[in-house]
Scaffold this active site. Structure first.
Site, PDB file in Angstrom:
ATOM      1  N   CYS A 175     -31.242  46.246  -4.824  1.00 56.68           N
ATOM      2  CA  CYS A 175     -32.187  47.365  -4.713  1.00 56.68           C
ATOM      3  C   CYS A 175     -32.637  47.804  -6.105  1.00 56.68           C
ATOM      4  CB  CYS A 175     -31.542  48.541  -3.993  1.00 56.68           C
ATOM      5  SG  CYS A 175     -31.018  48.208  -2.303  1.00 56.68           S
ATOM      6  N   HIS A 179     -35.941  49.123  -8.185  1.00 57.97           N
ATOM      7  CA  HIS A 179     -35.902  50.588  -8.266  1.00 57.97           C
ATOM      8  C   HIS A 179     -34.884  51.090  -9.286  1.00 57.97           C
ATOM      9  CE1 HIS A 179     -38.601  51.008  -4.871  1.00 57.97           C
ATOM     10  NE2 HIS A 179     -37.875  50.142  -4.196  1.00 57.97           N
ATOM     11  N   ARG A 223     -37.585  51.488   6.372  1.00 58.19           N
ATOM     12  CA  ARG A 223     -37.732  51.291   4.934  1.00 58.19           C
ATOM     13  C   ARG A 223     -36.563  50.491   4.372  1.00 58.19           C
ATOM     14  NH1 ARG A 223     -41.405  50.331   1.792  1.00 58.19           N
ATOM     15  NH2 ARG A 223     -40.063  48.493   1.859  1.00 58.19           N
ATOM     16  N   CYS A 227     -36.800  46.617   2.796  1.00 59.94           N
ATOM     17  CA  CYS A 227     -36.317  46.271   1.458  1.00 59.94           C
ATOM     18  C   CYS A 227     -35.391  45.055   1.529  1.00 59.94           C
ATOM     19  CB  CYS A 227     -35.594  47.446   0.823  1.00 59.94           C
ATOM     20  SG  CYS A 227     -36.704  48.757   0.238  1.00 59.94           S
TER      21      CYS A 227
END
Length: 266
Positions: A175, A179, A223, A227
């Site tokens: 992730c 991000h 969401r 991802c």
């Protein structure tokens, strides 16, 4: 091509040619133009009707479901989820708690409820999407305050943090690959740095959201799963422990932000 998507492309192209503003600025303008007529409002209305309707084998509404504020109280509830629930001895996010109530109170089978949690592009919102849209709208303006008092809440955060930084899959992504730093983007889409509290607040506060490119309201569970798809990981099971842990981690990182969902996304 969807007319709204074409509009975004033309705005971005115009900005690039003129050199006046970045594509991100133009997309922000576009969202502002649509904000007063967010299509999510129709889905919220669908969810409001479902919330008070007597349904399922038990022919009862969801108005006695407790999301942490007391039976039937939705105001501010979404802003404090995920959280520990004593009746199930577990940390649940909004969607997993909703499924729990549909099963235990309304009498639906879990397999039926979660068989198709997400609508296909252009389809009518699923019951889970509509109910989630209505509930999160009831928390608009409330401060994000995902609790960390109970030992299981702290454990969910720790696991979520570990999952956020875990690298794997064919591209060795995590992730944090997308991000974990400022200034990253995919095509025209800016990627929030979820380690930055201000950016984490803005990101968490605007989900669920209406995705213009898909013509649908997408939830936080969606969401997380999307991802995983983009990392080429296996599908993330709806309401799984990992999904709840990740949402817990993101919610704690976003503490203090004001909920502003359902928002508009590209």
């Amino acid at each position: 091509m969807n007319a709204r998507i074409l509009s975004v492309c033309l705005l971005a192209l115009g900005a690039a040619n003129a050199g006046a503003q970045s594509p991100s600025d133009e997309i922000a303008k576009y969202r502002a133009m649509l904000a007063d007529g967010n299509p999510a409002e129709l889905v919220e209305a669908q969810g409001e009707a479902l919330w008070s309707s007597k349904r399922g084998p038990n022919n009862v509404s969801l108005e006695q479901c407790d999301f942490g504020k007391g039976p039937g109280v939705l105001k501010g509830a979404y802003a404090e989820l995920p959280r520990y629930f004593k009746d199930v001895d577990a940390v649940l996010d909004f969607e997993s708690r909703l499924v729990h109530c549909m099963v235990t109170q309304q009498g639906f089978s879990r397999s039926d409820v979660v068989r198709q949690p997400y609508s296909a592009q252009g389809e009518r919102a699923t019951d889970l999407e509509a109910l989630t849209a209505y509930a999160v709208a009831e928390s608009r303006g409330y401060k994000i305050n995902v609790p960390q008092q109970h030992a299981k809440e702290k454990a969910a955060y720790a696991r979520g943090q570990k999952a956020f930084y875990y690298r794997g899959g064919p591209f060795d992504f995590s992730c944090a690959s997308c991000h974990g730093a400022d200034g990253k983007r995919i095509r025209l889409q800016d990627l929030p740095n979820l380690q930055n509290p201000a950016q984490a607040q803005k990101a968490f506060a605007t989900w669920p959201a209406y995705r213009v490119s898909q013509g649908a309201v997408r939830t936080m569970q969606w969401r997380m799963n999307d991802c995983f798809r983009q990392q080429r990981f296996p599908d993330l099971q709806y309401g799984s422990l990992t999904s709840i842990d990740l949402i817990t981690f993101l919610g704690v990182m976003a503490k203090g932000g004001a909920m502003d969902a359902p928002a508009l996304k590209r």
